[in-house]
Design an enzyme around this catalytic site. Structure first.
Site, short mmCIF file in Angstrom:
data_model
loop_
_atom_site.label_atom_id
_atom_site.label_comp_id
_atom_site.label_asym_id
_atom_site.label_seq_id
_atom_site.Cartn_x
_atom_site.Cartn_y
_atom_site.Cartn_z
N LYS A 117 3.17 9.39 63.49
CA LYS A 117 2.31 8.22 63.33
C LYS A 117 2.48 7.25 64.48
CE LYS A 117 2.13 8.43 58.26
NZ LYS A 117 2.94 9.63 58.10
N GLU A 174 3.41 -1.85 60.33
CA GLU A 174 2.09 -2.32 60.71
C GLU A 174 1.61 -3.39 59.74
OE1 GLU A 174 0.05 1.40 60.73
OE2 GLU A 174 -0.62 1.22 58.65
N HIS A 202 0.16 4.88 47.06
CA HIS A 202 -0.31 5.43 48.33
C HIS A 202 -0.66 6.92 48.24
CE1 HIS A 202 1.01 1.63 49.96
NE2 HIS A 202 2.23 1.86 49.54
N ARG A 220 -3.84 19.21 59.74
CA ARG A 220 -3.86 20.32 58.78
C ARG A 220 -5.10 20.18 57.90
NH1 ARG A 220 -2.83 17.32 54.30
NH2 ARG A 220 -1.31 15.63 54.47
#
Length: 664
Positions: free
Chosen positions: A123, A207, A242, A298
């Site tokens: 990430k 973030e 999430h 993927r």
């Protein structure tokens, strides 16, 4: 850097299990390929093993010793004559080490190269790459320094709330929302521990947390000839912890201009690494703009909704790309048709904080007569649901010309899904997908948490219909047990002399209902309270019963498991207890001062010390169950008298972990 291998092959090994393994096998077989499954000791009788042409044992139940063991999977490929490996999703699907090991062994990896996975699978690394490519990013820190001071300074600079997120992996693991500075340190510790256990990598990025966000992602696929396509977008805003719960395509949030903008950004993102294979570019939206958050290198769990609106078999395209073929369509030839929506069916109990459920599936019934229905499943009746792996059992997907019709079809499909022996989230999903705000697309990623009380409220009130269904279920069960043709005596519809009465008692919680069956003389009736209702029932097999009550005929489901009854009627799902008419109903008792393991798991943290004074709800310890952490808490105020476990202990269901002495 190793050159990618592309060539035509005849034998494909699927390095995965469950639903996705079955899904890949289905397309591979349709293409004429020979398929090889791999399995752990826990999966010896699993559905994907039965469906493959060949299956190879790769180790014990623990994923690190089997599905995550690269050496054993490569050995299975060699022994079975496989020329290519499809990784599915999860496990090793985004492992650059695995992709490289396949290439080094001369095997075709059905996916991107190790370099592409490395570039986009991290990430933090992918964000740096996207920043350079001009793809819009959420403000954040994705640097190499991982010490506490650096992370704390970054969070303070960005401004709370922030999202602490594992740099590797996905599925919501190793991710925490932090709203204040004093929450940051424990959140980082917990997220690092979960990420290390799930992905073997505890690096974090931080973030800005976008309040009231929407989650939008774009399906992309590239070939080795330089072609790179986007196949429209999916909306995955309905999430819990999430983890996506409901996905749909196309997004009802975007108009045509916004759709083209986000798809163009996705192609730019994938083009930054000349991407080859199937992948997904994920974005977060604040309602006005979209920001890149990560790429999944993927196939995604939710790929069926894209397949249904485009008519493209993404697994087939993955395999053709691995053959070295060019993609069969150009960008302007990919057309959007209708709307598709998907629900993930999990072995979990929504009424108990979504605690995973394990055990043997005693009944597995999926709907079959709904237009536009697709079911991707990895289980069947008789299969064991293990605590060692992800708890997803199946995906139920519906397609229709319009979103409203697709939602209606999915709601009905969920209502008609019956899985017994374990607890599932199907009733929760049905309430969710038919919620007025979901229909109106008035949702954000926090919607489920906000509406959790309404979505997990207890069962509806028991009516005459459910009590009659319970009686019908018991009679059908007794007939089946007799292993003979139903006789007038067994059906309770005829007696040689006079009429007879049979008393039933049913309980749910503190409520109890007596029901009297009157039969003989060619007719039957039920006495419920002060009402006598004409009654008849005919077993239709597999738990289905045609029930006529007071002149109204209904097709109901009734399953009897000992003295536990499950019935499904037009009013919903109901679990009742049949009170033993001869006694012997023992109430299960457990000492309230004991903290026991609700499921098999591993102790990963002790959060209180012996002798500590605890308030009700205070955290005592954390278990890792099915790759998710479960914190066990004090059921009342008291003193932690004794801890009976340590970090690293693997404990069974019901194992005593701690003892609490109630406050005086």
């Amino acid at each position: 850097m190793t050159k990618a291998i592309y060539r035509r092959f005849r034998t494909l090994l699927i390095a995965n299990r469950g639903e996705i393994a079955c899904r890949v096998i289905r397309t591979a077989r349709a293409m004429g390929l020979r398929t090889v499954a791999v399995y752990s000791e826990a999966d010896a009788n699993a559905l994907h093993v039965a469906e493959a042409d060949e299956a190879v044992l790769i180790g014990p139940a623990r994923a690190s010793d089997s599905y995550l063991n690269i050496a054993r999977i490569l050995a299975a490929a060699q022994s079975s004559g496989a020329e290519a490996i499809h990784p599915g999703y999860g496990f090793l699907s985004e492992s650059a080490e695995f992709a490289q090991a396949c290439a080094d062994a001369g095997l075709i990896f059905v996916g991107p190269t190790a370099d592409m996975i490395t570039a986009m699978g991290s990430k933090s690394g992918s964000k740096a790459l996207m920043e350079k490519a001009g793809v819009p990013l959420v403000p954040g820190y994705h640097g190499d320094a991982q010490d506490n001071d650096t992370l704390a300074n970054a969070a303070n600079r960005i401004g709370f709330p922030v999202l602490v997120k594992a740099s590797a992996g996905g599925g919501g693991r190793g991710m925490r929302v932090v709203r204040s500075a004093d929450e940051l340190a424990p959140a980082i510790v917990s997220a690092k521990r979960e990420a290390k256990a799930a992905f073997g990598d505890d690096r974090m990025l931080i973030e800005k947390y976008v309040d009231n966000p929407r989650h939008i992602e774009v399906q992309v696929i590239g070939d080795s000839h330089g072609n790179l396509l986007s196949l429209f977008e999916r909306e995955c805003t309905l999430q819990r912890r999430h983890q996506k719960v409901i996905e749909e395509a196309p997004s009802p949030t975007l108009d045509d201009a916004q759709r083209e903008t986000v798809c163009a950004a996705a192609r730019k993102a994938a083009g930054a690494v000349n991407y080859v294979g199937a992948g997904t570019i994920e974005f977060v939206s604040d309602g006005k703009d979209v920001f890149f958050i990560e790429m999944n290198t993927r196939l995604q769990v939710e790929h069926p909704v894209t397949e249904l609106i485009t008519g493209v078999d993404l697994v087939e395209w993955q395999l053709r790309v691995a053959f070295g073929e060019a993609l069969p369509l150009k960008q302007d030839q990919i057309k959007l048709n209708g709307h598709a929506i998907e629900a993930r069916v999990y072995a979990e109990n929504p009424d108990k904080n979504f605690m995973p459920s394990v055990g043997r599936i005693s009944a597995w019934r999926m709907p079959t007569d709904i237009g536009g229905l697709r079911i991707d499943a990895g289980y069947r009746a008789g299969d064991m649901v293990s605590p060692n792996y992800d708890a997803m059992l199946a995906k139920i997907i519906t397609w229709a010309p319009t979103r409203a019709t697709a939602i209606d079809a999915l709601g009905r499909a969920l209502d008609e899904t019956d899985i017994r022996g374990i607890i599932t989230n199907t009733a929760f999903l049905s309430k969710l997908v038919t919620h007025p705000d979901v229909r109106a697309n008035k949702v954000t990623t926090g919607f489920i948490e906000r509406e959790l009380g309404a979505l997990t409220t207890g069962a509806s009130a028991v009516s005459d219909l459910e009590l009659a269904a319970s009686v019908a279920g018991i009679i059908a069960s007794e007939q089946a047990a007799a292993q003979s043709e139903p006789s007038p005596w067994q059906t309770a519809g005829w007696m040689p002399v006079g009429r007879r009465n049979r008393l039933f008692r049913f309980k749910r919680g503190q409520d109890e209902w007596p029901v009297t069956l009157r039969y003989g003389g060619g007719s039957s009736s039920l006495v419920i309270g002060d009402r006598e209702l004409a009654y008849a029932s005919t077993a239709a097999g597999d738990g289905l019963i045609d029930l006529t009550l007071d002149g109204v005929r209904s097709r109901i489901t009734a399953i009897v498991e000992g003295h536990e009854l499950y019935v499904r009627t037009r009013n919903g799902r109901f679990d009742l207890h049949w009170v033993d008419p001869f006694g012997g109903d023992d109430e299960e008792t457990t000492g309230e001062d004991k903290i026991v393991a609700p499921l098999p798991g591993t102790v990963v943290a002790l959060l209180a010390e012996e002798g500590a004074v605890l308030e009700k709800g205070a955290a005592i310890l954390t278990l890792e169950v099915m790759k998710m952490e479960q914190t066990l808490r004090a059921p009342f105020a008291g003193v932690l008298k004794q801890l009976k476990c340590k970090v690293g202990d693997v404990v069974g269901e019901g194992a005593e972990l701690a003892e609490i002495e109630p406050a005086a």
